[in-house]
Design an enzyme around this catalytic site. Sequence first.
Site, PDB file in Angstrom:
ATOM      1  CG  HIS A 189      -6.297  -6.379  38.328  1.00 33.85           C
ATOM      2  ND1 HIS A 189      -7.270  -5.544  38.822  1.00 33.85           N
ATOM      3  CD2 HIS A 189      -6.948  -7.346  37.633  1.00 33.85           C
ATOM      4  CE1 HIS A 189      -8.468  -5.997  38.466  1.00 33.85           C
ATOM      5  NE2 HIS A 189      -8.296  -7.087  37.729  1.00 33.85           N
ATOM      6  CB  SER A 310      21.604  10.354  37.650  1.00 30.32           C
ATOM      7  OG  SER A 310      21.980  10.860  38.917  1.00 30.32           O
ATOM      8  CE  LYS A 316      18.343   6.010  37.892  1.00 28.35           C
ATOM      9  NZ  LYS A 316      17.909   6.929  38.936  1.00 28.35           N
ATOM     10  CD  GLU A 323      11.079   9.389  34.158  1.00 31.19           C
ATOM     11  OE1 GLU A 323      10.943   9.731  35.328  1.00 31.19           O
ATOM     12  OE2 GLU A 323      12.176   9.152  33.643  1.00 31.19           O
TER      13      GLU A 323
END
Length: 490
Positions: A189, A310, A316, A323
């Site tokens: 979980h 970024s 970043k 992804e």
Amino acid sequence: MKAKVKKTAHKRRVYSILTAFRAMSKNTHKKPRAAATWSGRFAEPVTERVQRYTASVSFDQRLAEHDIRGSLAHARMLAACAVISRRDLAAIEAGMRTILAEVRSGKFKWSLANEDVHLNIERRLTALAGDAGKRLHTARSRNDQVATDVRLWLRDAIDALVAQLGALQMSLLDLAERHSGTVMPGFTHLQVAQPVTFGHHLMAYFEMFARDRERLADCRKRVNRLPLGAAALAGTSYPIDRDMVAKALGFDGVCANSLDAVSDRDFAIEFCACAALVMTHISRLSEELVLWMSPRYGFIRLPDRFCTGSSIMPQKKNPDVPELARGKTGRVAGHLMALLMLMKAQPLAYNKDNQEDKEPLFDSVDTLADTLAIFTDMVAGIEVDADAMRAAALEGHATATDLADYLVKKGLPFRDAHEAVARAVRAADARGCDLAALGLAVLRQFSPLVGADVFKVLTLEGSLASRDHAGGTAPKRVRAAVKRARNGLK
Ligand code: ARG
């Protein structure tokens, strides 16, 4: 006034849409340049738009080499069975050699008028070999030809992908071996559950990819059957030898029913199901890499060559590769759906619907090949922050189960032990410390069975070492699993 301006703008838009539409429909009636191979019985040629709509050459030209292989095997069989002459065969072989060289060098002139890869090559062969070229299509149809080409192509693709999966597994093994004793929190979980080793965690992915390889190898058996000889749908009246062609092309046997041979694409659907599962496993790994790379976890670093920055936030470093892989999983699963829907309710035998099998299939293979190559490299480059992993494992009372098991071994029923430890966890939480830091005197308040030896089981290393059985996370078991896996891969 305002309303009027709006109305004119609207009118202008409608007008420009109409003009574009008129231009489009004019285009629809344009005649194509050359007559089609099969145009003998037609009163007028197809329009240019229909020609483009029905052609597949823009994407099926990548079957060219497999088409040539299939044609050569077919021609050799026709000659062996005296359906064509030895001279015709020689002319076909010479012509195909030229065509293969043209295809490989990019000099082959693909034409939309010739619809697909099969007719393009046949037309060129006829230009090079004359009547011999026209005889190649004896006892054959594009229906059994295309099914053969796709199966040959997919067989090669599967072999390459199986090898690539093996390479990714090797990367996982190397990393798992280095981290067979590196402790991290195991989650259920997404909550800290019990300590595991990072090596054990990686070996879970090794197992998933091992099953993916098995699945692909099994799928290959059903891919590897020869459709040629089925002709359009009902077989052929020529004295052909299908087994000879099957043997020449490395097929395990022939498709047993001619109608089935030309019409079903379940082998491609099955492959896409295997591919979707590979990507599903990749997506799980991707998700974890993204989480572990987040500063909230800080478990790993990915080499810069797999990340991007970024355009607005200078600090970043984004895990773009995992992804994107997570995103591309949807695309490959979508291809599986596309093929299932393509086959749904198709009456026997061949229907033009089946031409739509290629793009989803090709894209599934391409996406998988790229993803596996990149992941093999990326996994090899993962840097681990073992201290961050250990600190996280110490945070969520990961050894609470070990304490309960300790009490059970001293004679307490498991449910009572669970209750006693749950109360100890509450006390530790109230003090903001972990279980071991409560000290012997406090721990004994929850059960008099607690002795000084309790601290051995409360440590992360004690917990890991105690899970010492096949499939367990004890470092020694992880090392054994890596060794076994490495031998299996060789
Ligand atoms: N381009 C076609 C395909 O990909 C080849 C078979 C065409 N057969 C036919 N009867 N039109 O399926």
